[in-house]
Design a protein around this motif. Sequence first.
Motif, PDB file in Angstrom:
ATOM      1  N   ARG A   1      65.764  95.948  12.370  1.00 42.76           N
ATOM      2  CA  ARG A   1      64.557  96.607  11.847  1.00 42.76           C
ATOM      3  C   ARG A   1      64.842  97.291  10.513  1.00 42.76           C
ATOM      4  O   ARG A   1      64.015  97.261   9.597  1.00 42.76           O
TER       5      ARG A   1
ATOM      6  N   ARG B   1      61.180  88.769   8.292  1.00 43.79           N
ATOM      7  CA  ARG B   1      61.207  88.831   9.749  1.00 43.79           C
ATOM      8  C   ARG B   1      61.433  87.445  10.350  1.00 43.79           C
ATOM      9  O   ARG B   1      61.239  86.437   9.692  1.00 43.79           O
TER      10      ARG B   1
ATOM     11  N   GLN C   1      64.392  88.380  15.427  1.00 42.24           N
ATOM     12  CA  GLN C   1      64.383  89.225  16.627  1.00 42.24           C
ATOM     13  C   GLN C   1      64.617  88.432  17.925  1.00 42.24           C
ATOM     14  O   GLN C   1      65.359  88.882  18.800  1.00 42.24           O
TER      15      GLN C   1
ATOM     16  N   ASP D   1      52.384  85.377  13.237  1.00 42.49           N
ATOM     17  CA  ASP D   1      52.757  86.733  13.649  1.00 42.49           C
ATOM     18  C   ASP D   1      53.679  86.668  14.855  1.00 42.49           C
ATOM     19  O   ASP D   1      53.348  86.076  15.882  1.00 42.49           O
ATOM     20  N   LEU D   2      54.842  87.289  14.746  1.00 44.45           N
ATOM     21  CA  LEU D   2      55.795  87.291  15.853  1.00 44.45           C
ATOM     22  C   LEU D   2      55.200  87.881  17.125  1.00 44.45           C
ATOM     23  O   LEU D   2      55.570  87.495  18.232  1.00 44.45           O
ATOM     24  N   ALA D   3      54.302  88.827  16.989  1.00 47.98           N
ATOM     25  CA  ALA D   3      53.723  89.482  18.161  1.00 47.98           C
ATOM     26  C   ALA D   3      52.920  88.516  19.021  1.00 47.98           C
ATOM     27  O   ALA D   3      52.700  88.766  20.208  1.00 47.98           O
TER      28      ALA D   3
ATOM     29  N   ASP E   1      58.252  89.499  19.488  1.00 49.45           N
ATOM     30  CA  ASP E   1      58.508  90.836  18.954  1.00 49.45           C
ATOM     31  C   ASP E   1      59.152  91.742  19.996  1.00 49.45           C
ATOM     32  O   ASP E   1      59.194  92.955  19.842  1.00 49.45           O
TER      33      ASP E   1
END
Length: 439
Positions: free
Chosen positions: A216, A225, A228, A283-285, A311
């Motif tokens: 992070r 990004r 993760q 988006d990773l989320a 994420d």
Amino acid sequence: MSGALGFTEFDERDGTPAFMTGMDQLDRLLITEKVPVPGRPLHAMRRIAMARKIEMVIGGSRQSATSVAVSRWYAERYGDRLKVDFSPGRAVILVRGDPLILKLPLIVGEWDGVADVTKLLPGLTQPMFASLSEGEMQDVVSALPWMQQRFAALEVLASSIRANLEAAIMQMTSQSPHFGESHWASLQFAEKTMKRFLRSKGRTPSRTHDLTALLRSCESAGLPRGMQPILKMIQCDAGVRYSEDVTLDAALAAHHASIDLTAYVAQHLVDKSSSNTVIDDQDLADLVLSMSFGIESSHNGNLLYAFAMADNSIRRLLFSSQHCNWLHREIAGSIAKGRHKDDRLLFTSGRDIRNAPPRHPLKLFYTHMPKFGPEDYKATDIIQVKSVKASDESRYLVLEIEGVRNETARLIIWSELVAPLLETIGNGLAEGRVGGLFA
């Protein structure tokens, strides 16, 4: 000046004790100057030429007698240690379950993809090579290009950082392996590389072994990004160094993931324009890594699904049997049209998924599979699904979810995970029927 060396041209020619003693003293001087063994013959010849104020031919038909004598002395003293290793690096892969060291070749110019695997895997004998299946051979072939690409990026790292990579390899492949030590060395490799990145950005890294926190910090300092998802393969407690419970599989996964992560970070030490993220601009989320389901009667005939997201979060969605049946039909139809291939077939015919790159969707799927416990059924963030829409993209299946309390959720599922999703939904329906939750 020849006297300062302790030997003369005649001593060299006859190999007298004066020559042997003088060369030993010259070599000791080069050792104190930390000259590597492969470079010492040339350094020794240079010292002798400077002392005598002569030109010395060190190769070809006119090679001087002094250079021949020095080369012979070093060959007798050090043997194979004089050979220069041009390989950009080494890594471990499994061959029939045994860890072997893959020694990457130095490639100059364009590469046609052809390589002699018996030279790349020193522990692979010709008889064993001949006995390998096509799938086992494919493991070696497919590992080579992604390793080659990543080690090209690792060249910028200091030897003190890469020493951890070598330690991880040694602890996995020695006659007395310690997989816990190997796992810890892989963590150190990743940790030190990220701290190197932070220092290059003028940041002072915190004293921590928490890779999530370090990543992070790197992302806030400009690292794109996307990495993760593989941290779970590397992260471990310092106590693994003393544990006998760490498996070869865990050490190997940490080894491969640390190479992938450090190469990504090292690439951005020198190449600020490249991002090469796991999911491009998504988006990773919203990206699903893995999934599982649970059944409990208190949920009124619904199936509770947990989705592990990229994420590092968990999404819990409560599907009715009607939604599950609809999804099952839609996904089965999409697969039947050839929209999403089932990569699991690659690993049922001699391939070893443990050799797959760390960011392979199936490898992430098995690494991040959620485990259900009582707390999952009591969670306050459960979304009870009211409606669901499915759409096929070029590389993904996208589910748009609306909850009964007007919540929304978006799930992006890699093509390689669509077949496991179909199987998970089918298993949930079957267990729900057996459990009497729905007809």
